[in-house]
Design a protein around this motif. Structure first.
Motif, mmCIF file in Angstrom:
data_model
loop_
_atom_site.group_PDB
_atom_site.id
_atom_site.type_symbol
_atom_site.label_atom_id
_atom_site.label_comp_id
_atom_site.label_asym_id
_atom_site.label_seq_id
_atom_site.Cartn_x
_atom_site.Cartn_y
_atom_site.Cartn_z
ATOM 1 N N THR A 56 0.807 -1.232 0.000
ATOM 2 C CA THR A 56 0.000 0.000 0.000
ATOM 3 C C THR A 56 0.836 1.278 0.000
ATOM 4 N N HIS A 57 2.063 1.223 0.521
ATOM 5 C CA HIS A 57 2.962 2.366 0.336
ATOM 6 C C HIS A 57 4.420 1.955 0.474
ATOM 7 N N VAL A 58 5.259 2.810 -0.081
ATOM 8 C CA VAL A 58 6.706 2.625 0.016
ATOM 9 C C VAL A 58 7.265 3.938 0.540
ATOM 10 N N VAL A 59 8.108 3.858 1.558
ATOM 11 C CA VAL A 59 8.767 5.074 2.039
ATOM 12 C C VAL A 59 10.223 5.044 1.606
ATOM 13 N N ILE A 60 10.642 6.170 1.041
ATOM 14 C CA ILE A 60 11.980 6.287 0.460
ATOM 15 C C ILE A 60 12.744 7.375 1.206
ATOM 16 N N ASN A 80 13.325 3.064 2.817
ATOM 17 C CA ASN A 80 13.055 3.175 4.247
ATOM 18 C C ASN A 80 12.222 1.970 4.687
ATOM 19 N N HIS A 81 11.064 1.750 4.048
ATOM 20 C CA HIS A 81 10.299 0.529 4.317
ATOM 21 C C HIS A 81 9.210 0.324 3.268
ATOM 22 N N ILE A 82 8.711 -0.904 3.237
ATOM 23 C CA ILE A 82 7.594 -1.268 2.351
ATOM 24 C C ILE A 82 6.423 -1.651 3.254
ATOM 25 N N ALA A 83 5.246 -1.089 2.976
ATOM 26 C CA ALA A 83 4.069 -1.385 3.815
ATOM 27 C C ALA A 83 3.083 -2.277 3.080
ATOM 28 N N PHE A 84 2.676 -3.345 3.750
ATOM 29 C CA PHE A 84 1.714 -4.305 3.207
ATOM 30 C C PHE A 84 0.382 -4.114 3.898
ATOM 31 N N ARG A 144 -0.679 3.524 16.070
ATOM 32 C CA ARG A 144 -1.487 4.186 15.039
ATOM 33 C C ARG A 144 -0.804 5.490 14.646
ATOM 34 N N HIS A 145 -0.512 5.611 13.329
ATOM 35 C CA HIS A 145 0.186 6.784 12.812
ATOM 36 C C HIS A 145 -0.671 8.036 12.865
ATOM 37 N N GLY A 146 0.002 9.182 12.733
ATOM 38 C CA GLY A 146 -0.692 10.456 12.541
ATOM 39 C C GLY A 146 -1.169 10.544 11.098
ATOM 40 N N ALA A 181 2.781 -1.962 12.294
ATOM 41 C CA ALA A 181 3.784 -2.742 13.028
ATOM 42 C C ALA A 181 4.939 -2.966 12.059
ATOM 43 N N TYR A 182 6.133 -2.532 12.462
ATOM 44 C CA TYR A 182 7.326 -2.621 11.600
ATOM 45 C C TYR A 182 8.234 -3.756 12.070
ATOM 46 N N PHE A 183 8.800 -4.447 11.104
ATOM 47 C CA PHE A 183 9.758 -5.511 11.398
ATOM 48 C C PHE A 183 10.987 -5.323 10.525
ATOM 49 N N MET A 215 9.877 -3.924 6.825
ATOM 50 C CA MET A 215 8.557 -4.072 6.232
ATOM 51 C C MET A 215 7.498 -3.818 7.313
ATOM 52 N N GLU A 216 6.362 -3.343 6.862
ATOM 53 C CA GLU A 216 5.281 -2.936 7.775
ATOM 54 C C GLU A 216 4.001 -3.692 7.432
ATOM 55 N N TYR A 217 3.311 -4.142 8.476
ATOM 56 C CA TYR A 217 1.915 -4.547 8.316
ATOM 57 C C TYR A 217 1.089 -3.323 8.655
HETATM 58 FE FE LIG Z 1 4.617 3.094 6.582
#
Ligand SMILES: [Fe+2]
Length: 292
Positions: A132-136, A186-190, A218-220, A227-229, A237-239
């Protein structure tokens, strides 16, 4: 246009693919030309690919759309003076046509119109749906943000003291740029089906010996549960679930709108954050040198 997939290069693809299927919950989407493809349950040919390489790299971030959307994006990018590759056919699950686009710090984006559709799979209670998103990480997040807005027509959703959140459809953010001294993943969110699925995912990883590096919380911006791993192959990666959907009337927030009270990094304030492990993981996947 929508975010579709992330293409990674890593030395131990077999181990990474095993983790992604057995522990993370992705499904095998086949292999082709020595590249392993993994999918979620949404009707997308794949969401993550792994190519064997001696060094880790983020090879590309892929968006998909209709052929007119892809061709229009290419014309717009060419007119804006961006580095674009020729239209080409992709030999991968879903196939189709598209092109490579280089961002301001050597980011590699692919824009693809798939030829073959795949079926949506029955949703399972704790299996990822899609990316659903990628942070760079970016050295100049403002320049990188302008590029996505001016060249691809994306929109800014929110800006905090260190991140810019950008959308390409109704999902609050498909890409976010985090201010950094390096340009890397930075991370990939699933996306998971719901809150329960995120918690079950955390439990599945706990059973396998992995604790969250941050979360659950819960993010702003985006208001999503997270939840990041830090995965064994080096990427974070994030759920996530309950990502906010926004319309044209969404008011762009600024750093003053997204301030946390002392000792808080999310709405709930119940989880610790292993900043050291997350910072180390941010160095693992720089963008591969662009080949358009
Ligand atoms: Fe994220």
């Amino acid at each position: 246009m929508r975010l579709r997939s992330v293409e990674l290069e890593a030395p131990d693809c077999q181990g990474a693919a095993r983790f992604l299927q057995v522990n993370w919950g992705l499904l095998d989407a086949g292999s082709k030309n020595g590249i392993s493809y993994l999918r979620g349950t949404e009707p997308l040919p794949y969401v993550l690919s792994l190519t064997h390489a001696h060094v880790r790299a983020l090879a590309s971030v892929t968006f998909s759309g209709t052929l007119p959307e892809i061709e229009q994006a290419r014309s717009r990018a060419s007119l804006a003076g961006a580095r674009v590759g020729p239209m080409r056919t992709f030999d991968e699950p879903g196939g189709g046509e598209g092109f490579f686009l280089e961002g301001p710090e050597g980011q590699v984006f692919r824009l693809v119109c798939e030829k073959h559709r795949v079926e949506k799979l029955p949703s399972e209670r704790d299996r990822p749906l899609q990316v659903t998103h990628v942070v760079i990480n970016a050295r100049d997040r403002e320049a990188c943000t302008r590029f996505l807005i001016e060249v691809l027509g994306f929109r800014l959703s929110d800006r905090t003291g260190f991140m810019n959140f950008i959308r390409c459809d109704e999902v609050h953010h498909a890409i976010a740029y985090a201010q950094s001294t390096i340009s890397s993943l930075n991370h990939i969110a699933f996306e998971m089906k719901d809150f329960d699925a995120v918690m079950r995912g955390i439990g599945r990883l706990k059973d396998a010996g992995f604790a969250p590096a941050w979360g659950p919380g819960r993010h702003g911006p985006g208001n999503n549960i997270f939840a990041y791993f830090v995965t064994p192959f080096g990427a974070t990666m994030e759920y996530t679930a309950e990502v906010q959907r926004v319309g044209d009337d969404y008011k762009v927030g600024g750093p003053e709108d997204w301030k946390w009270p002392p000792n808080r990094t999310d709405h709930w304030g119940v989880s610790g954050r292993d900043s050291e492990a997350l910072a180390e993981a941010e160095k693992q996947f720089p963008f591969r040198k662009p080949v358009l």
